[in-house]
Design an enzyme around this catalytic site. Structure first.
Site, PDB file in Angstrom:
ATOM      1  CG  HIS A   1       0.297   6.209  -0.610  1.00 20.28           C
ATOM      2  ND1 HIS A   1      -0.761   6.858  -1.196  1.00 20.28           N
ATOM      3  CD2 HIS A   1      -0.215   5.577   0.482  1.00 20.28           C
ATOM      4  CE1 HIS A   1      -1.869   6.620  -0.498  1.00 20.28           C
ATOM      5  NE2 HIS A   1      -1.560   5.847   0.516  1.00 20.28           N
TER       6      HIS A   1
ATOM      7  CG  HIS B   1       0.390   8.379  -7.222  1.00 18.52           C
ATOM      8  ND1 HIS B   1      -0.907   8.415  -6.755  1.00 18.52           N
ATOM      9  CD2 HIS B   1       0.403   9.201  -8.304  1.00 18.52           C
ATOM     10  CE1 HIS B   1      -1.636   9.206  -7.517  1.00 18.52           C
ATOM     11  NE2 HIS B   1      -0.862   9.707  -8.460  1.00 18.52           N
TER      12      HIS B   1
ATOM     13  CG  HIS C   1      -1.835   1.127   1.364  1.00 24.67           C
ATOM     14  ND1 HIS C   1      -3.171   1.040   1.045  1.00 24.67           N
ATOM     15  CD2 HIS C   1      -1.639   2.403   1.780  1.00 24.67           C
ATOM     16  CE1 HIS C   1      -3.757   2.210   1.257  1.00 24.67           C
ATOM     17  NE2 HIS C   1      -2.842   3.058   1.708  1.00 24.67           N
ATOM     18  CD  GLU C   2       1.404   3.733   3.662  1.00 27.66           C
ATOM     19  OE1 GLU C   2       1.662   4.776   3.009  1.00 27.66           O
ATOM     20  OE2 GLU C   2       0.353   3.595   4.319  1.00 27.66           O
TER      21      GLU C   2
END
Length: 596
Positions: free
Chosen positions: A392, A395, A388-389
């Site tokens: 980020h 991105h 998940h991180e």
């Protein structure tokens, strides 16, 4: 269970490389002086912007450089603090940049009002000129929100008042991360074990129901003891948000919060309405959970323990990295190469230590690589947190490398898409690779929990936020009783008759830090829906989807977030993405019912 280590006991290889931002605090302090000088240079442009294109360009150059340099200093100071929230020197550094932020905002306050004084035809002429190409989007956004810009004097006043506006969030952050303590939990052998924010969910995943119940009781009893104080802080935060919204001529705090990304309010209200209309699948899921756990009543402390009996497995961080890399290989070698770069070059602060900020996040400053804070405990949930991180982080990497500084920061509305897409790809990869029915059932259970905690629960949080902000806007005060009663009623509504809403759950609002960034949490639910749509396209090998997805990742804020998602064929102005995600939930639920 091991004791929680002190910061100095953590090996360097497991910590993030803050030296990539600044070699040391002395270098950081030197940069603060440069920032102050830049601020004065920007302020010297005040009153000159209407005189011609050259003056406007000069001011915009100063503004961009000032904010880029300040961002770096701000991130460094706060990440230093997040390593150990109780460290006095780090608290001092964080306090310094908070004050400096106020000063930067003050000297920048003249910019928008002066730009808006430039005649429209002249500004339109500037926008068409090549020298202004890097500032075109920035200037267009100023024009879009023109009706919410104020006079120069009012902008300066709001900039000064903003420091007071941040106080509730700062107070709550210190309380929740550094001050509140919890009674220990007795393990299976009767030995007392520490209860912390990070270990709470670990206890709720324990097969021993008494341990789960004690952890639940001890955690929320602590918040209950401070309910009136936290309610006062919560109320103050909602009021400061309402104040700024009203001063900027918005009809509500919700409208003000969504306007930054040009998000229609209907996106927010449609989410709540659509999830409310699809409560039946959640009731089915909870009934299945109750049956598989073999309990007569399902309590709030029963919702995190795996329904499928399985030997509790731990994953080393090395194993977690390999699992994530394998699952995300569908995004191509460029993407996985960047993942490996982050793993090897200390982008990540991996393990828990005393005083460390709870939870996980990705952050960073333009011009340097992203950073990730974890409190890795080795369970499957934390493997997904890594995926998940890093979603980020990459991105941010793609946006920073494709856009100039002012266009690089992606809007909050799309902030959770890449992270959740990574999770969806990881769960699919793990389910595809197992031939064991029990293993597959366990993984489906995990995925269904993502729907419950993200799509359903975050929508419930969004519903609660909307109601509380409306109460303040209607002249009410948010006391502990008001907050507790409203939260408890929504908990009963979203979990229904299949779940016992234990009395202590009425205090859950008091431990949710995201409420201090108003109207943020709904984007977990919308982002989850968009991510399910995009990941489905990637797994179906839709022609060109990986390149379209990278274009989305590279967009920053150069386009409205709604339009960025349309690059991947996802339209969040319609309710279909949310409905489709809920259909996927039902499909997996049906599959699990058959397996068990």
């Amino acid at each position: 269970m091991e004791h929680v280590k002190k910061r100095e006991e953590i090996s360097k290889e497991f910590t993030w490389a803050l030296e990539d931002l600044y070699q040391d605090q002395a270098a950081w302090s030197e940069d603060l002086e440069k920032i102050r000088k830049l601020a004065q240079e920007l302020y010297s442009c005040k009153g000159t912007l209407v005189e011609g294109a050259e003056n406007l360009k000069k001011a915009l150059n100063f503004y961009s450089e000032l904010n880029q340099r300040f961002e770096k200093a701000y991130v460094y100071a706060n990440q230093l603090l997040h390593q150990d929230m109780a460290n006095g020197e780090s608290q001092k550094c964080s306090g310094q940049v908070q004050v400096l932020m106020n000063q930067v905002n003050e000297v920048s306050a003249f910019l928008e009002p002066e730009i808006l004084k430039i005649p429209d035809e002249k500004l339109t002429e500037y926008l068409a000129d090549e020298p202004f190409s890097e500032y075109r989007r920035f200037l267009e956004e100023i024009l879009r929100t023109k009706e919410h810009s104020l006079s120069e004097e009012k902008e300066e006043l709001l900039a000064r008042v903003s420091e007071l506006g941040r106080a509730p969030s700062n107070i709550y952050g210190m309380f929740n991360n550094a001050d509140i303590t919890f009674q220990p939990v007795k393990d299976e052998n009767g030995n007392e074990q520490p209860l912390t924010q990070e270990r709470y969910v670990h206890y709720l995943e324990n097969k021993n129901r008494e341990i789960r119940k004690e952890a639940f009781t001890n955690l929320y009893s602590a918040y209950k003891g401070f309910a009136n104080t936290i309610a006062a802080v919560f109320d103050a935060n909602v009021r400061q948000v309402a104040f700024f919204a009203k001063e900027r001529k918005y009809s509500s705090s919700l409208e003000a919060a969504l306007d930054g990304g040009n998000i229609p309010i209907s996106v927010y209200t449609n989410l709540i309405r659509t999830v409310e209309e699809h409560q039946q699948p959640m009731q089915r899921y909870l009934e299945l959970r109750k049956r598989l756990l073999g309990v007569e009543q399902l309590h709030m402390y029963d919702v995190y323990v795996p329904m499928i009996e399985k030997t509790e497995k731990k994953y080393s961080f090395e194993e977690a990295k390999h699992m994530v890399l394998n699952a995300l290989s569908v995004l191509g070698s460029e993407y996985t190469g960047l993942l490996e770069k982050g793993f090897h070059e200390r982008w990540i602060d991996i393990y828990e230590n005393e005083g460390k900020r709870s939870g996980a996040y990705s952050w960073g400053a333009y011009g340097t690589h992203p950073y990730v804070l974890l409190n890795y405990q080795g369970n499957l949930n934390h493997v997904f947190t890594l995926a998940h991180e890093m979603g980020h982080a990459l991105h941010s990497w793609y946006s920073d490398h494709a856009q100039n500084y002012l266009n690089a920061g992606y809007r909050i509305f799309v902030a959770e898409v890449a992270s959740t897409c990574n999770e969806a790809l990881l769960i699919h990869d793990l389910m595809e690779k197992t031939e064991d029915k029990k293993e597959k059932a366990y993984l489906i259970n995990y995925f269904l929990e993502q729907f419950r905690t993200t799509l359903y629960r975050q929508t419930m949080f969004a519903h609660f936020e909307q109601e509380m902000h409306q109460k303040v806007e209607q002249g009410e005060t948010l006391t502990a009783d008001v907050l507790c009663d409203a939260y408890y009623a929504l908990n009963q509504k979203y979990y229904g008759e299949a779940m016992v809403s234990d009395d202590l759950i009425r205090y859950e609002w008091a431990r949710i830090p995201h409420f201090y960034t108003p109207f943020y949490v709904y984007q977990y639910a919308t982002g989850f829906s968009a991510a399910i749509a995009i990941s489905s396209k990637i797994l179906a090998k839709e022609e060109g989807i990986v390149e379209k997805y990278k274009a989305f990742l590279s967009g920053g804020c150069s386009m409205d977030p709604i339009d960025l998602l349309k690059l991947c064929g996802v339209d969040m102005e319609k309710k279909e993405p949310v409905e489709e995600a809920l259909k996927v939930f039902e499909q997996y639920l049906t599959e699990l019912e058959k397996l068990v």
